[in-house]
Design an enzyme around this catalytic site. Structure first.
Site, PDB file in Angstrom:
ATOM      1  N   LYS A   1      31.880  19.966  16.102  1.00 40.49           N
ATOM      2  CA  LYS A   1      30.684  20.036  15.272  1.00 40.49           C
ATOM      3  C   LYS A   1      29.789  21.190  15.726  1.00 40.49           C
ATOM      4  CE  LYS A   1      26.864  17.036  13.736  1.00 40.49           C
ATOM      5  NZ  LYS A   1      26.334  15.657  13.806  1.00 40.49           N
TER       6      LYS A   1
ATOM      7  N   SER B   1      24.977   9.860  11.500  1.00 37.67           N
ATOM      8  CA  SER B   1      25.548  11.166  11.184  1.00 37.67           C
ATOM      9  C   SER B   1      27.066  11.234  11.206  1.00 37.67           C
ATOM     10  CB  SER B   1      24.988  12.232  12.139  1.00 37.67           C
ATOM     11  OG  SER B   1      23.614  12.401  11.925  1.00 37.67           O
TER      12      SER B   1
ATOM     13  N   SER C   1      24.848  14.251   9.559  1.00 38.85           N
ATOM     14  CA  SER C   1      24.938  15.671   9.831  1.00 38.85           C
ATOM     15  C   SER C   1      26.356  16.151  10.147  1.00 38.85           C
ATOM     16  CB  SER C   1      23.995  16.030  10.983  1.00 38.85           C
ATOM     17  OG  SER C   1      24.343  15.318  12.150  1.00 38.85           O
TER      18      SER C   1
END
Length: 487
Positions: free
Chosen positions: A78, A177, A153
């Site tokens: 990520k 997320s 996210s």
């Protein structure tokens, strides 16, 4: 014969062990898919093709006795996660050219396990929103329908896994997320208990809310990656729970959690919001599977209610205060600037009192549900949301409020620190995924994964594939519905 990306992460590793595929062949196959589909689904901010090829060659040269369960398998990191020598933008134009000098602990663990990162996946700016639509990469789109968001996210991680660009990926979860994108994209997103995964070497843990975790297509793949990430490190601010005997993968493979008492509820916890019938149906489906497996499912009141939202709101504002070079503040998105401006007016005394009060509310909630081994609720209040639905024609305040109403469940379990997983048990009439949220007691991650694996088996498996799956470049997904309400 199955294409390499059709194999699960563990199956890909097994194919390497049997010398049916090399790690380099797997990496090249997945890089071709990234090249063809990565921008279509908005999965990657940065692709590290040459680094991946070099790492794959090293993996192929590693003696068999030194290889773990995921050795040689492609994955992704990520873009909120520090990666030495690789551009890491935190989803923000203000960091578009930032290259960290060090790795996050989880990146070192992934590399040491022989997994091969293909690059950095799209995220929301500074992790501030539950959608991933920034300025440094194309928006993360749901591979099941490109008109819809892949969430945030960890939206790029979910898009990459759901589109078959990598079989499993690292993400992080500070308020849903991992679980929100998993629900939207038909995946399994697991938030571990606080302390299971190191947040080092930098940062103080943001009040213990965020943690790295895995996202994948099968429970076993997710458990195998959790084994990689759950490496104890000295100096961590939260004492890690004791790991299970044999590891999390062994627990998932056994799929034997024992008879459990599961508390079911559908009332939203952080907003007084109507819940879409498809989300309730997903909970009903999960409850039926649990009952059929021999568990007791009982109706309970949610541990928290909308009255606690003002406490959560203060915490979210403060978490947006990540260090940003002053000369680049103007490059932040309107939502991020709004949250930071609100945070600037919050005193240290107010924050301290808020943290104390929210912990008091968590204690009360835990006592209300103390008789339950697991809690079952919707992952989201609506099954999907179109790209731009949170932002277009709206003020940052309206954007922020829409996010709260869309996701009024997940963040509670970041505050409690308990393990929580979104499972793809439901589907809309249009064939889009719908998740249900199953959460366990603190430190009981192994039993939660065992229960998830049990449900996966009894439901016939959840490894479903969207249209983009069918061959490189065949992104024949409908774009109908842009701008519609998710209801």
């Amino acid at each position: 014969m199955a294409e390499p990306h059709e194999l699960t992460a563990l199956e890909q590793a097994a194919a390497i062990t049997r010398a049916e595929l090399s790690s380099l062949e797997l990496v090249e196959h997945h890089l071709r898919r990234v090249d063809a589909l990565g921008d279509t689904v908005g999965a990657f901010v940065t692709v590290t093709a040459e680094l991946a090829r070099a790492a794959a060659r090293t993996a192929d040269a590693t003696p068999a006795g030194q290889r773990g369960p995921l050795h040689g398998v492609p994955t992704a990191i990520k873009d909120l996660t520090l990666t030495a020598g690789v551009r890491t933008t935190f989803g923000s134009a203000a960091f578009a050219d930032f290259v960290p000098p060090i790795d996050a602990d989880v990146v070192r663990f992934i590399r040491a396990a022989g997994l091969i990162s293909l690059g950095k996946t799209t995220t929301s700016e500074l992790g501030c929103s539950l959608y991933s639509e920034g300025l440094v990469a194309p928006p993360a789109r749901n591979p099941w329908n490109l008109a819809y968001t892949a969430g945030g996210s960890s939206g790029g991680a979910a898009a990459a896994v759901a589109a078959g660009l990598v079989p499993v990926a690292q993400g992080s979860d500070g308020g849903g997320s991992l679980r929100i994108p998993a629900s939207l994209c038909g995946l399994i997103g697991f938030k571990p208990s606080r302390g299971v995964v190191s947040g080092g070497p930098l940062g103080f843990g943001a009040f213990g809310l965020p943690t790295s975790g895995p996202i994948g297509r099968t429970v076993a793949d997710v458990a195998a990656l959790l084994d990689v990430l759950a490496e104890p490190m000295p100096g961590e601010p939260y004492l890690p729970p004791a790991p299970p005997a044999g590891g999390y993968l062994a627990a998932a493979r056994a799929a034997a959690p024992g008879r459990l008492r599961v508390g079911r509820f559908t009332t939203p916890m952080l907003a007084d919001e109507p819940v879409h019938p498809d989300c309730v149906a997903a909970v009903d489906r999960a409850a039926a599977l649990l009952t059929a497996a021999g568990h007791e499912v009982v109706e309970v009141s949610p541990p928290l209610g909308p009255a606690v939202w003002p406490l959560f709101e203060i915490i979210w504002y403060v978490l947006a205060l990540a260090p940003v070079p002053p000369e680049r503040e103007h490059e932040l998105l309107p939502l991020t600037r709004f949250m930071r401006s609100r945070a600037a007016g919050i005193s240290a005394g107010t924050l301290t009192a808020t943290l104390g009060e929210i912990q008091a509310q968590v204690r009360l909630g835990a006592r209300r549900t103390a008789g339950c081994d697991l809690l079952l609720c919707p992952t989201l209040a609506a099954p999907q949301a179109p790209i731009g639905w949170f932002t277009q024609g709206r003020t940052p305040e309206e954007d922020f409020d829409r996010q709260r109403r869309f996701s009024p469940y997940c963040a509670v379990f970041n505050v409690t620190g308990e393990p929580s997983v979104s499972l793809p048990v439901g589907v809309t009439a249009e064939g889009l995924p719908v998740g249900a949220l199953l959460s366990g007691r603190y430190g009981d991650d192994a039993r939660l994964l065992a229960t998830a694996a049990q449900l996966e088996r009894s439901s016939g498996g959840w490894d479903r594939h969207p249209a983009v799956w069918r061959g490189v470049g065949s992104a024949n997904v409908s774009n109908s519905g842009v701008g519609r309400s998710p209801r």
